[in-house]
Design a protein around this motif. Sequence first.
Motif, PDB file in Angstrom:
ATOM      1  N   THR A 205      -8.762  -3.014  -5.714  1.00 40.20           N
ATOM      2  CA  THR A 205      -9.807  -2.193  -5.099  1.00 40.20           C
ATOM      3  C   THR A 205      -9.674  -0.732  -5.493  1.00 40.20           C
ATOM      4  O   THR A 205     -10.631  -0.090  -5.932  1.00 40.20           O
ATOM      5  N   THR A 206      -8.476  -0.184  -5.333  1.00 34.63           N
ATOM      6  CA  THR A 206      -8.265   1.240  -5.618  1.00 34.63           C
ATOM      7  C   THR A 206      -7.792   1.497  -7.046  1.00 34.63           C
ATOM      8  O   THR A 206      -7.713   2.657  -7.463  1.00 34.63           O
ATOM      9  N   GLN A 207      -7.432   0.440  -7.753  1.00 40.63           N
ATOM     10  CA  GLN A 207      -6.893   0.547  -9.109  1.00 40.63           C
ATOM     11  C   GLN A 207      -5.517   1.218  -9.151  1.00 40.63           C
ATOM     12  O   GLN A 207      -5.044   1.598 -10.221  1.00 40.63           O
TER      13      GLN A 207
ATOM     14  N   GLN B  22       0.818  -1.204   0.000  1.00 43.37           N
ATOM     15  CA  GLN B  22       0.000   0.000   0.000  1.00 43.37           C
ATOM     16  C   GLN B  22       0.855   1.259   0.000  1.00 43.37           C
ATOM     17  O   GLN B  22       0.611   2.192  -0.773  1.00 43.37           O
TER      18      GLN B  22
ATOM     19  N   GLU C 203       1.015   4.156  -2.934  1.00 38.94           N
ATOM     20  CA  GLU C 203       0.551   5.505  -2.645  1.00 38.94           C
ATOM     21  C   GLU C 203       1.695   6.507  -2.560  1.00 38.94           C
ATOM     22  O   GLU C 203       1.627   7.598  -3.119  1.00 38.94           O
TER      23      GLU C 203
ATOM     24  N   ASP D 290      -3.425  -2.853  -7.213  1.00 43.47           N
ATOM     25  CA  ASP D 290      -4.467  -2.970  -6.197  1.00 43.47           C
ATOM     26  C   ASP D 290      -5.822  -3.063  -6.899  1.00 43.47           C
ATOM     27  O   ASP D 290      -6.262  -2.094  -7.528  1.00 43.47           O
TER      28      ASP D 290
ATOM     29  N   LYS E  52      -6.437  10.776   1.622  1.00 42.82           N
ATOM     30  CA  LYS E  52      -7.694  10.106   1.281  1.00 42.82           C
ATOM     31  C   LYS E  52      -8.644  10.213   2.472  1.00 42.82           C
ATOM     32  O   LYS E  52      -8.926   9.215   3.143  1.00 42.82           O
TER      33      LYS E  52
END
Length: 759
Positions: free
Chosen positions: A305-307, A242, A246, A303, A466
């Motif tokens: 989920t978040t692309q 993650q 990010e 990811d 976020k």
Amino acid sequence: MICRVFAQKRSDGWLLRLASDVPLAAPFSDRFIGVLHENTLPTAQVLPVPPAAESALWAGKPHAAICAATEYDDIDAVYRRILDDNPKSGDVALFGEFLTAVLLGPNLDLLQNSPTTVDLRLVFEDPGLQRLPWEMMYGPQVVVSRPNAPLCARPTGRFAINREVPLRDAEPARSEPYVDFPLRVLFVAESKIDTVLRPGAEFLGLLRHLKIPANPQLRGDFVSAQIKLRFLPEADIERLQQECREFRPSVLHFICHGRLGPAGSASMIVLRKRADGAGEAGGRSEPFPVTADELADLLEEDDPTTQLPGWLPPVIVLNACYSATSAEETASIEDVHLPFAARLVHRGVAIALGMAGEVADPACQLFTLRFYQALLTGTSVVDAASQARRTVLTAWPAYQESIEWARPVLFIAKGLQGCIQLSPGPTFDLVTAAERFRKDGTVPAMMCDRYDMMVAYDRLVSLTAKPGAGKLLVAVSVEDSDTGLGKTRLLEEFAVRSILDMFVPCIVRKEGEVPRSFLDFALVLTDAINQTRRNFGLPPLVETESRLLAFYSLNVNPAAEQRDRTMMRLRNILKEMAPVEPALVLKAIQDDCARLISDIEAKTKLTHRTLILIDEFHRWDSVYPEVLENISFAGLGEDTCPIPVIMNYLSGTSDGQNIWQKVKSLPMERRPSLRRFESEVEISMVYRQLLLSQWSLAPKLSPKAGTTVNAIFKALQEKTRGVPLRFIALDVEAFIEGVRFSDAFTNADYETALRDFGV
């Protein structure tokens, strides 16, 4: 001159070929080197031996016996003593001469005629060769009357010895890595700072306060570096993925344990994996060993989920403390990290720096700092590695009897020169602006490296990007009512660090009158905003939305030149007034922060966000409930423009207990507790950092020195009681001056050493 050494694996050894990028007086000789096996097992380790036909090169010399060895143990006995950092006198030179005889043999004479430094790049795909410390090679000096010396440390006829990793089949040529400025570094510790990994904390402290040379000749001043640093402790692989997606670090720096895989297969580093899917604080986890290929696969994974796409950083630094887990692993456990680092480069990393051994050692620290300095200045990491080794061996001659100077190993992808291309830095000097948020005299520089606090800050930064995942708040409780624990200094460190994370910090300090209403808090925040404006070189504002709201609420309208003086009287009147609608106050705060951001962005040409820091929040007995009520998932801001908040408070007071009740729903990692340094691990870590940052001293690592160092640390603890403010007291300074020249410490003034010996 760049010269590459290629090794082609054969059943009973390797065929070595050398190739240079400039023509030489005579061609290189192709050579076949033999192999000795540890035992008959398929997973047995191997050691190379030079061709018997070259015996005239070493006959009658000290290393002749191991060059002509016919048993694995005859060579391994010397190598084992060196790896264990317990060599006999002359062992390091002996083994270094042996390595040169194996790898270069008669070709050394051709290379020594180069008028410039020889950039010797070893192209070894076979782990049997990759694991050996070729950087330790010795040879005769250009000046014949001088004794043999490490090839990389000679005053003339120098060698830069590094590793080049071939590209994958059908992979196109790579370009030099291009990274954003400031440099983004994700520092990962496999577990909490324990007795083995504790020295890694010193690396983190060094990086947080790293300085870079003002010119390539390492002369003149060293200036503060610009690094955006994230710290990830107890690194479960999901959080690591993650953060990479990010934060997109340019450098991924591991401080971790490692081990061989089953039956001697690919080496591994040990991360963590969440066992129960727990939330923000990480929850229960278990060891998660990964090979280099598995790590690369996980980091490159998108990811769903978040692309967000996966991210494999262009630079990886690997400080691996290897611990044997079975009798079969003890033979070569200290050097299995090298094939791991090489494999990462093969998988797509541009540059990898692999190190094992004691990371608290000055040689390892200087090497790492010079490596980062090269990244930050766009200079060659090959040159930096050579400068670091030469500095260590010249400034601290005793290292020539140790392997520590040769443990750092640099791997570069084929075709790269080893220079990071940095995006243009901001024209505005963010570092100088950041330093203004520290009050004068806040020393020593590294005494605020409290790792749970850094985790809390990093998590808040991630959530601010976020909003919606929880209140944007960090609440630092202070257990001890004694002064000097560093709670104010902690906020200053957060403020300084936040500027490179593109925040504009506003510190509401404990000095001055305590606010008595939410509107009064907004007025106090106005003063903090004006101080921030001064720190960024902007004039303070007389007319702010918060002040206008106060004038409106009291039905007064003083002339602009009278408003500062009038405000001093109005704050007293506000205490007696009925509260102003909180929504109006919150809107005024948001507008004032928006104006601050707008003005600073116009000056810096960068995008910023506001960060509010509140010192001694427990003193705000009549206002803290309302402030806490108005801190939401967007902090004191809106979802489109969040304003995170960091505060500290004394938890032992009645008001502190009330605050604790209101913030206890926060995840544990965002409500850390500030206290004295008391545990054995903390004491060792803190005083090591104190000596390094304040007095440029590092404890020697020998058992004899360790006894003295521990006694000195115990005496320091008695003098300071673990309270940071006492660390710089006069009696402590006098005590350090009295012990600094003992045999327990070595000079660790890295900047001066680089100036004197690096070029």
